[in-house]
Write an enzyme that holds these catalytic residues in place. Structure first.
Site: not given
Ligand code: IPE
Ligand code: IPE
Ligand code: MG
Length: 248
Positions: A21-22, A26, A38, A66, A132, A208
């Site tokens: 986010d942000g 930015w 983006h 989202s 990954l 966490e």
């Protein structure tokens, strides 16, 4: 000095998830259009994927778009969908080279055909990767996912494929889009907000949480290591007492 040397390589979180986010703020802080944020966000993602691979994180799930983001101005939505096509095509060769396997969660049926196709192409080409796993949450929301799961369970019970008694937590998890993934160990949210924004509500039960004010385009390798280092200072008790955890 890099934080890389300070993190314990034997206790790297297996699954990290990020609410990136942000980007808009930015860009605004630099007098730029939101879309520039983006674009810069894609560069940040590339760096974080490389860093996560370097320390052998197994799964990295990123919230890229989202369900609620569909309600943004159409110019921004269109630009984002175009940007995904462009980024996916550009990044696929290096993802293959680095053994990164791309997967996705979310209601892909809502994506424009071009975006869906380029994503599918990338997932197909990177499928053999054994490094990954990068999971892109696109057109995803947790309530959408849980609603879909409820529907599928009801259908299977009705058709005699599942009995009411066999609906356990484990069984329910199998109906979620994340069924092949372990629950996240660590959630990172950039951009300063301290909320979950309809992301992985079920799966984050014992993750966490790490919040940082850094805007996503400014997040990179060292910021990832800082989050991992912070995670490693915590004691995950899962409801037990500290003594119980220590004696194990
Ligand atoms: C996150 O950045 C990217 C998406 C939600 C697609 P934002 O676009 O939400 O940036 P801010 O929060 O407005 O700064
Ligand atoms: C969450 O960011 C979604 C993504 C990062 C893709 P938002 O910017 O949409 O979240 P809210 O609206 O501030 O909660
Ligand atoms: Mg935002």
């Amino acid at each position: 000095m890099s934080l890389l040397g300070k993190i314990d390589k034997a206790r790297i979180p297996e699954h990290i998830t990020i609410i990136m986010d942000g980007n808009g703020r930015w860009a605004k802080a630099r007098g730029l259009e939101r879309v520039e944020g983006h674009k810069q966000g894609i560069t940040a993602l590339r760096e974080v994927v490389e860093a996560a691979s370097k320390v052998s994180v197994k799964y990295l799930t990123v919230y890229a778009f989202s369900t609620e983001n569909w309600d943004r101005p159409s110019e921004e939505v269109d630009a984002l969908m175009e940007l995904i096509v462009y980024a996916v095509a550009k990044e696929t060769p290096s993802l293959i080279e680095n053994g990164v396997r791309v997967a996705s969660i979310g209601d892909l049926s809502r994506l424009p055909v071009k975006t869906r196709q380029s994503l599918q192409d990338c997932m197909d080409k990177t499928a053999p990767g054994n490094g990954l796993t990068l999971v892109l949450a696109l057109s995803y929301s947790s309530r959408w996912e849980l609603t879909e799961a409820a529907r599928a369970i009801a259908r299977d019970v009705k058709n005699g494929l599942l009995s009411q008694e066999s609906i356990t937590e484990k069984e329910l998890s199998r109906y979620l889009t994340t069924y092949t993934l372990p629950d996240p160990d660590l959630l990172i949210r950039t951009g300063g907000e301290k909320r979950i924004s309809n992301f992985l509500l079920w799966q984050l039960a014992y993750s966490e949480l790490y919040f940082t004010d850094t805007f996503w385009p400014d997040f990179g390798e060292e910021e990832l290591y800082a989050a991992i280092f912070d995670y490693q200072q915590r004691e995950r008790r899962f409801g037990k007492t500290s003594e119980q955890v220590k004696s194990k």
